[in-house]
Enzyme design. Structure first.
Site, PDB file in Angstrom:
ATOM      1  N   GLU A  87      -2.538   6.915   8.463  1.00  9.19           N
ATOM      2  CA  GLU A  87      -3.400   7.799   7.686  1.00  9.19           C
ATOM      3  C   GLU A  87      -4.292   8.587   8.621  1.00  9.19           C
ATOM      4  OE1 GLU A  87      -5.777   5.366   5.179  1.00  9.19           O
ATOM      5  OE2 GLU A  87      -4.324   5.411   3.553  1.00  9.19           O
ATOM      6  N   HIS A  91     -13.044  -2.523  11.119  1.00 12.16           N
ATOM      7  CA  HIS A  91     -12.593  -2.521   9.722  1.00 12.16           C
ATOM      8  C   HIS A  91     -12.826  -3.830   9.009  1.00 12.16           C
ATOM      9  CE1 HIS A  91     -11.139   1.365  10.605  1.00 12.16           C
ATOM     10  NE2 HIS A  91     -10.629   0.857  11.698  1.00 12.16           N
ATOM     11  N   ARG A 149      -6.930  -8.762  -6.254  1.00 13.30           N
ATOM     12  CA  ARG A 149      -7.474 -10.122  -6.124  1.00 13.30           C
ATOM     13  C   ARG A 149      -8.979 -10.046  -6.211  1.00 13.30           C
ATOM     14  NH1 ARG A 149      -9.843  -9.307  -1.186  1.00 13.30           N
ATOM     15  NH2 ARG A 149      -8.656  -8.051   0.287  1.00 13.30           N
ATOM     16  N   LYS A 158       0.810  -1.220   0.000  1.00  8.53           N
ATOM     17  CA  LYS A 158       0.000   0.000   0.000  1.00  8.53           C
ATOM     18  C   LYS A 158       0.846   1.274   0.000  1.00  8.53           C
ATOM     19  CE  LYS A 158      -3.343  -2.998   0.721  1.00  8.53           C
ATOM     20  NZ  LYS A 158      -3.442  -4.321   1.304  1.00  8.53           N
TER      21      LYS A 158
END
Lengths: 124, 491
Positions: free
Chosen positions: B202, B237, B293, B118
Site C-alpha cells: 500500500e 505499527h 475479532r 485483507k
C-alpha cells in the site's frame, strides 16, 4: 518488597524496594529503577560487552532468523549482520563500525540465550 | 449456535483473564487451553479448569488448530473464545470448530475469510464505495515482482502480511535499495506469526491518524457502531496508547466513517464484535483493514459507552442478545488505554524478560487494570511482550491524561522492565496533549526510545542504601511465595 525511609540530602524519602538476582528494584517519586550494586558493576565490567565492536551478542533470548553475512565478508557501520526474532518481532543486529566477519558462532533457526556471542568481527 | 454452559479459551495473558471474568459473571464455566509456559499465570489460576495443549513455542500450542480443537473437545466445551491474536482471525480454525460441533465466538468462517484476508476485503470495500489507499494485492508474491509493484505505487510503500495484525509482518519501504530485503522479512514474519507468507502493498500515508470504528452485529442482521477509537501512537505499527473517542475528527467525518463501517459490516453479514480501521489524512479517510475479532483496545469503548463487549459476544452467540439501539449509544467523557510492554524503555523497545518480583496496581475511581501476570510469574520470550493494560476514564480528555499520568506514577512493577517511563513521556508531550499527533509521532519524537533519566547520582545513592537494608529474594521460591499467593491477587 520493603518500604524504606531513607535519608537523602538531609530529607526523609519513602522508597519501595526489592532485591532479586543481585540487583535492586526500587520505586521512588513515581518511577521504578533497576539498580546494579556498585560492587557487582565492577566485578562484571557491565556495559563493556555491548560496546565492544568486535562482537555481536544476543540482546535478548530468541531465535536466529537470518545470517546476512558470511565469514570473511566485510560490513559497513550500521549494516545488518544478524536478524533475530523474539516475542514475535524481528530485530536487526548491526555492526557498530566498519569491520570484517571473523567467525559466525550460530546458525539460522538456532535458539540463543541473552548475551550469547553470535558473531566475532575484526578490524579490516 | 445454542445454549452455552462451558467456554474454552484459546488464548493467554490478560485477554484470557478478561474472558474468564465475563464467563464468571454470566455463570458459565471457563476452561483455559494453555501452553506449558503458562502454568504460572493469572489466567491459569482464575479459570475453572485447565488443559495443557502443548509446549511453549506458539506453533506447538496457541497457533495449532489441531491441539486447540483436541483441547476444546477434551474439555467438553460448547464454545471457544479465541481472544485476539493467535487463531482469532483464522477461518480454518472457525471452520474446524464448526465441524466439531463447537461454537466459535466470532463471525462465520466465511466472514473471517473475506474480511480477515485483507486482499479479499479490499475488493468488498471497492464494491461498497468505501475509499481505500492505493496499493497492490495481486497473486504474484515473489519479492522481485512485489518490489516492482512497490516502485509503481511510488515510495514510501508499506508491505503487510495478508493474515496479519498487531504490527507483525509489516514494513515500510522508503526506497528501492531495501525493497526486496524488507518484503522478504515481512513474508517471514507473516509465516512465523500467522502461518501465511502472503503479503500486500500500500502507499504509505506519512502523516495520517489511525482511527477505527467498533461495530457489532447480532444474529438478526442488525448492525450498530460503537463509535471510534484513535490509535495513532504506534511504534513499528504496534499500538501503544489508544483513546475513545478520537479528539481530532469533526462531527461530519465521524458520521461518514461510522456509516461506512456499518455498511461494510452489513455487506458481509457480520455477526459479533468487529473493528473497521481507517487512516485519516487531510480530512479524508481511507479503509485500512477490518479486524474480525475483539480488539486489544476494546476497554476504552466499554468505558465511554458503558457496555461490556465480551459478555455481548458470548450472549450474542447464545442468541440471547438484541444489539444495542444505536440512538441510545452516546459516548460520555474520555477514556485512554496504555499498553504495558515488557521492554527496556530506553532502547527502542528491546524486549525484557524475567520473573515479576512484585507488582502493585493503584486502584482508584475511573481506573481499570487488565493484567495477566502476578508476582512470581515469568515473562518469557515465547509470546508477545504486552503484560497488561491500564485504562482510565474521566470527564474530559485533559483530565483523563492527568489521571493516567498519576496512575502510572503509582504503578509498581519489579523484576521485569516496562515501558512506563516511555508512556509518561508520550502522555506529557505537547503534540499528544494538543491532539495534533499522527502515526509518525513516535518516529519523529522518540526514535531512540524514551529520554533517559538524568539522576544517576541519586539513583546510585538510593540503590546502595537499599542494598544495606534489605535481603535477597529468589523469585518463585517457597520463602518468597506465600501459600496463599495462588488464590490472592496482590492489588
Amino acid at each position: 518488597m520493603k518500604k524504606l525511609i531513607l535519608s537523602i540530602d538531609g530529607r526523609d524519602v519513602e522508597v519501595l524496594a526489592q532485591k532479586a538476582k543481585g540487583k535492586v528494584w526500587f520505586h521512588w517519586q513515581g518511577d521504578t529503577y533497576e539498580y546494579t550494586p556498585r560492587a557487582a558493576q565492577k566485578a562484571s565490567g557491565s556495559g563493556q560487552a555491548a560496546l565492544d565492536p568486535t562482537q555481536i551478542v544476543a540482546p535478548m533470548p530468541g531465535k536466529i532468523i537470518k545470517l546476512q553475512k558470511q565469514e570473511g565478508d566485510s560490513v559497513k557501520e550500521g549494516e545488518t549482520v544478524v536478524v533475530m526474532e523474539a516475542m514475535k518481532m524481528e530485530y536487526n543486529l548491526k555492526a557498530s563500525k566498519e569491520m570484517s566477519i571473523k567467525k559466525i558462532l550460530v546458525s539460522e533457526n538456532q535458539t540463543v540465550s541473552l548475551a550469547e556471542r553470535l558473531v566475532e568481527l575484526e578490524e579490516l | 449456535m445454542g445454549d452455552i454452559k462451558k467456554i474454552a479459551i484459546a488464548n493467554r495473558g490478560e485477554v484470557a483473564v478478561r474472558i474468564i471474568r465475563a464467563c464468571q459473571e454470566l455463570g458459565l464455566e471457563s476452561v483455559l487451553l494453555h501452553s506449558k509456559a503458562d502454568i504460572n499465570s493469572r489466567a491459569y489460576r482464575m479459570s475453572d479448569a485447565q488443559i495443557c495443549i502443548g509446549d511453549s513455542p506458539v506453533g506447538e500450542s496457541y497457533l495449532s488448530i489441531e491441539r486447540n480443537i483436541d483441547g476444546a473437545l477434551a474439555a467438553g466445551a460448547d464454545a471457544v473464545h479465541p481472544g485476539f491474536g493467535f487463531l482469532s482471525e483464522n477461518a480454518d480454525f472457525a471452520q474446524a470448530l464448526q465441524d466439531a460441533n463447537i461454537d466459535f465466538i466470532g463471525p462465520s468462517p466465511e466472514a473471517i475469510r473475506t474480511m480477515g484476508d485483507k486482499i479479499a476485503a479490499k475488493k468488498i470495500i471497492a464494491k461498497a464505495n468505501v475509499p481505500s489507499v492505493p496499493g497492490y494485492n495481486g497473486a504474484d508474491q515473489s519479492p522481485e515482482a512485489l518490489a516492482k509493484e512497490a516502485e509503481k505505487i511510488g515510495y514510501p510503500v508499506i508491505v503487510k502480511a495478508a493474515a496479519g495484525g498487531g504490527g507483525r509482518g509489516m514494513k515500510v519501504i522508503v526506497d528501492s535499495t531495501s525493497a526486496i530485503e524488507m518484503i522478504a522479512a515481512a513474508k517471514r514474519e507473516g509465516l512465523s506469526a500467522f502461518g501465511s507468507d502472503q503479503v500486500f502493498l500500500e502507499k504509505y500515508l506519512n502523516r495520517a491518524k489511525h482511527i477505527e470504528v467498533q461495530i457489532f452485529g447480532d444474529l438478526s442482521g442488525n448492525v450498530v457502531h460503537l463509535f471510534d477509537r484513535e490509535c495513532s501512537v504506534q511504534r513499528r505499527h504496534q499500538k501503544i496508547i489508544e483513546e475513545a473517542v478520537s479528539g481530532s475528527i469533526s462531527h461530519e467525518l465521524r458520521s461518514k466513517m461510522t456509516d461506512a463501517a456499518v455498511k461494510l459490516a452489513k455487506a458481509v453479514k457480520y455477526v459479533g464484535a468487529g473493528t473497521v480501521e481507517f487512516l485519516v489524512q487531510d480530512d479524508e479517510f481511507y479503509f485500512l483493514e477490518m479486524n474480525t475479532r475483539l480488539q486489544v483496545e476494546h476497554p476504552v469503548t466499554e468505558l465511554v459507552l458503558g457496555v461490556d463487549l465480551v459478555k455481548a459476544q458470548i450472549l450474542n452467540q447464545m442468541n440471547r442478545f438484541n444489539v444495542w439501539e444505536q440512538d441510545l449509544l452516546i459516548p460520555r467523557g474520555h477514556a485512554i488505554e496504555c499498553r504495558l510492554y515488557a521492554e527496556d524503555p530506553f532502547s527502542v523497545g528491546m524486549p525484557s524478560t524475567g520473573t515479576i518480583g512484585f507488582q502493585s496496581w493503584p486502584d482508584a475511581p475511573g481506573r481499570r487494570f487488565d493484567y495477566g501476570y502476578e508476582a512470581g510469574d515469568a515473562v518469557t520470550p515465547f509470546y508477545d511482550s504486552m503484560m497488561a493494560k491500564i485504562i482510565v476514564w474521566d470527564e474530559t480528555r485533559s483530565r483523563a491524561i492527568s489521571k493516567m499520568l498519576k496512575t502510572l506514577d503509582e504503578t509498581i512493577l519489579f523484576g521485569v522492565k516496562s515501558n512506563i517511563p516511555f508512556l509518561k513521556q508520550i502522555l506529557s508531550h505537547p503534540e499528544f496533549v494538543d491532539g495534533s499527533f499522527n502515526t509518525q509521532f513516535i518516529n519523529q519524537h522518540f526514535a531512540e526510545g524514551a529520554i533517559p533519566f538524568n539522576n544517576s547520582d541519586q539513583v546510585s545513592a538510593i540503590g546502595e542504601m537499599c542494598i544495606d537494608k534489605i535481603a535477597d529474594v529468589a523469585p518463585g521460591s517457597q520463602s518468597f511465595k506465600s501459600p496463599w499467593a495462588q488464590s490472592w491477587s496482590n492489588t
